[in-house]
Write a protein that holds these residues in place. Sequence first.
Motif, PDB file in Angstrom:
ATOM      1  N   GLY A 193      -4.435  23.026 -16.514  1.00 33.52           N
ATOM      2  CA  GLY A 193      -4.879  23.081 -15.129  1.00 33.52           C
ATOM      3  C   GLY A 193      -3.890  22.431 -14.199  1.00 33.52           C
ATOM      4  O   GLY A 193      -2.778  22.070 -14.590  1.00 33.52           O
ATOM      5  N   ASP A 194      -4.293  22.315 -12.959  1.00 37.23           N
ATOM      6  CA  ASP A 194      -3.479  21.582 -11.994  1.00 37.23           C
ATOM      7  C   ASP A 194      -4.401  20.840 -11.042  1.00 37.23           C
ATOM      8  O   ASP A 194      -5.569  21.186 -10.888  1.00 37.23           O
ATOM      9  N   VAL A 195      -3.861  19.781 -10.474  1.00 37.17           N
ATOM     10  CA  VAL A 195      -4.600  18.967  -9.514  1.00 37.17           C
ATOM     11  C   VAL A 195      -3.741  18.724  -8.293  1.00 37.17           C
ATOM     12  O   VAL A 195      -2.527  18.558  -8.396  1.00 37.17           O
ATOM     13  N   THR A 196      -4.394  18.742  -7.153  1.00 32.61           N
ATOM     14  CA  THR A 196      -3.737  18.465  -5.882  1.00 32.61           C
ATOM     15  C   THR A 196      -4.545  17.370  -5.197  1.00 32.61           C
ATOM     16  O   THR A 196      -5.713  17.585  -4.869  1.00 32.61           O
ATOM     17  N   LEU A 197      -3.921  16.211  -5.046  1.00 33.79           N
ATOM     18  CA  LEU A 197      -4.633  15.030  -4.565  1.00 33.79           C
ATOM     19  C   LEU A 197      -3.834  14.284  -3.502  1.00 33.79           C
ATOM     20  O   LEU A 197      -2.604  14.391  -3.451  1.00 33.79           O
ATOM     21  N   ASP A 198      -4.542  13.524  -2.711  1.00 25.82           N
ATOM     22  CA  ASP A 198      -3.927  12.501  -1.877  1.00 25.82           C
ATOM     23  C   ASP A 198      -4.345  11.168  -2.488  1.00 25.82           C
ATOM     24  O   ASP A 198      -5.509  10.988  -2.876  1.00 25.82           O
ATOM     25  N   ILE A 221       0.863  -1.172   0.000  1.00 26.29           N
ATOM     26  CA  ILE A 221       0.000   0.000   0.000  1.00 26.29           C
ATOM     27  C   ILE A 221       0.901   1.225   0.000  1.00 26.29           C
ATOM     28  O   ILE A 221       1.784   1.347   0.854  1.00 26.29           O
ATOM     29  N   ILE A 222       0.688   2.078  -0.972  1.00 25.81           N
ATOM     30  CA  ILE A 222       1.430   3.337  -1.041  1.00 25.81           C
ATOM     31  C   ILE A 222       0.437   4.463  -0.815  1.00 25.81           C
ATOM     32  O   ILE A 222      -0.640   4.486  -1.419  1.00 25.81           O
ATOM     33  N   ARG A 223       0.811   5.394   0.021  1.00 31.09           N
ATOM     34  CA  ARG A 223       0.056   6.645   0.171  1.00 31.09           C
ATOM     35  C   ARG A 223       1.020   7.763  -0.164  1.00 31.09           C
ATOM     36  O   ARG A 223       2.186   7.737   0.243  1.00 31.09           O
ATOM     37  N   HIS A 224       0.526   8.733  -0.932  1.00 32.31           N
ATOM     38  CA  HIS A 224       1.352   9.898  -1.222  1.00 32.31           C
ATOM     39  C   HIS A 224       0.491  11.089  -1.619  1.00 32.31           C
ATOM     40  O   HIS A 224      -0.702  10.955  -1.882  1.00 32.31           O
ATOM     41  N   HIS A 225       1.147  12.237  -1.638  1.00 36.17           N
ATOM     42  CA  HIS A 225       0.524  13.461  -2.118  1.00 36.17           C
ATOM     43  C   HIS A 225       0.920  13.617  -3.581  1.00 36.17           C
ATOM     44  O   HIS A 225       2.072  13.368  -3.946  1.00 36.17           O
ATOM     45  N   ALA A 278      -5.152  -1.333  -7.578  1.00 34.44           N
ATOM     46  CA  ALA A 278      -6.171  -0.337  -7.234  1.00 34.44           C
ATOM     47  C   ALA A 278      -5.524   1.004  -6.933  1.00 34.44           C
ATOM     48  O   ALA A 278      -4.394   1.071  -6.445  1.00 34.44           O
ATOM     49  N   ARG A 279      -6.286   2.056  -7.235  1.00 33.02           N
ATOM     50  CA  ARG A 279      -5.858   3.422  -6.936  1.00 33.02           C
ATOM     51  C   ARG A 279      -7.094   4.220  -6.577  1.00 33.02           C
ATOM     52  O   ARG A 279      -8.141   4.063  -7.200  1.00 33.02           O
ATOM     53  N   GLN A 280      -6.973   5.048  -5.552  1.00 30.25           N
ATOM     54  CA  GLN A 280      -8.053   5.959  -5.207  1.00 30.25           C
ATOM     55  C   GLN A 280      -7.463   7.316  -4.878  1.00 30.25           C
ATOM     56  O   GLN A 280      -6.492   7.411  -4.133  1.00 30.25           O
ATOM     57  N   ALA A 281      -8.047   8.345  -5.460  1.00 29.19           N
ATOM     58  CA  ALA A 281      -7.622   9.724  -5.216  1.00 29.19           C
ATOM     59  C   ALA A 281      -8.704  10.464  -4.454  1.00 29.19           C
ATOM     60  O   ALA A 281      -9.898  10.214  -4.651  1.00 29.19           O
ATOM     61  N   VAL A 282      -8.276  11.365  -3.591  1.00 28.77           N
ATOM     62  CA  VAL A 282      -9.189  12.304  -2.939  1.00 28.77           C
ATOM     63  C   VAL A 282      -8.594  13.696  -3.092  1.00 28.77           C
ATOM     64  O   VAL A 282      -7.371  13.859  -3.120  1.00 28.77           O
ATOM     65  N   LYS A 283      -9.470  14.679  -3.220  1.00 28.33           N
ATOM     66  CA  LYS A 283      -8.996  16.051  -3.363  1.00 28.33           C
ATOM     67  C   LYS A 283      -8.288  16.483  -2.094  1.00 28.33           C
ATOM     68  O   LYS A 283      -8.693  16.127  -0.985  1.00 28.33           O
ATOM     69  N   SER A 284      -7.252  17.269  -2.274  1.00 28.79           N
ATOM     70  CA  SER A 284      -6.473  17.780  -1.164  1.00 28.79           C
ATOM     71  C   SER A 284      -6.455  19.295  -1.273  1.00 28.79           C
ATOM     72  O   SER A 284      -6.487  19.854  -2.375  1.00 28.79           O
ATOM     73  N   GLU A 285      -6.362  19.958  -0.170  1.00 35.23           N
ATOM     74  CA  GLU A 285      -6.442  21.411  -0.143  1.00 35.23           C
ATOM     75  C   GLU A 285      -5.220  22.132  -0.685  1.00 35.23           C
ATOM     76  O   GLU A 285      -5.308  23.172  -1.273  1.00 35.23           O
TER      77      GLU A 285
END
Length: 139
Positions: free
Chosen positions: A108-113, A91-95, A129-136
């Motif tokens: 454009g640009d995207v900022t995700l976790d 499992i990898i987590r990253h910004h 599997a990969r899942q992205a969520v928006k990051s501030e």
Amino acid sequence: MTFFMAVSVFGQKKNDTNAVSDAAEKLRSAMISGDKSALESLILPELTYGHSGGHIDDAAEFVDKLVSKKSDFVTIDITNQNIHIVGNTAIIRHHFYATTADFGKAPGDVTLDIVLVWVKVKNDWKLLARQAVKSEKKK
């Protein structure tokens, strides 16, 4: 005997961590280049690729969007990456911060976790599997 087994297991885990990290870097590069064979070599046919907006791509859709430039990443910067391996699963987590030039859209640009799930198949790590969520903000 126990000492040598512990060293061997630790050494193997370190090698796997490096191999998973290398696979993630190859994926980052392939997502920028849109190289179909590189992308296909890194994923499993059962891939489920979740976008931050809720859409989920299968393996074919994931590859097609990058090859056709519907999803066109100009740059991808990965920070705060951590890797956790359990057996043959990583499992990898990253910004994830990227600049984009998607076909038919303004730059454009995207900022995700992101969370990625990799599975070891023989000696290779493949994305399942990969899942992205928006990051501030960029981290």
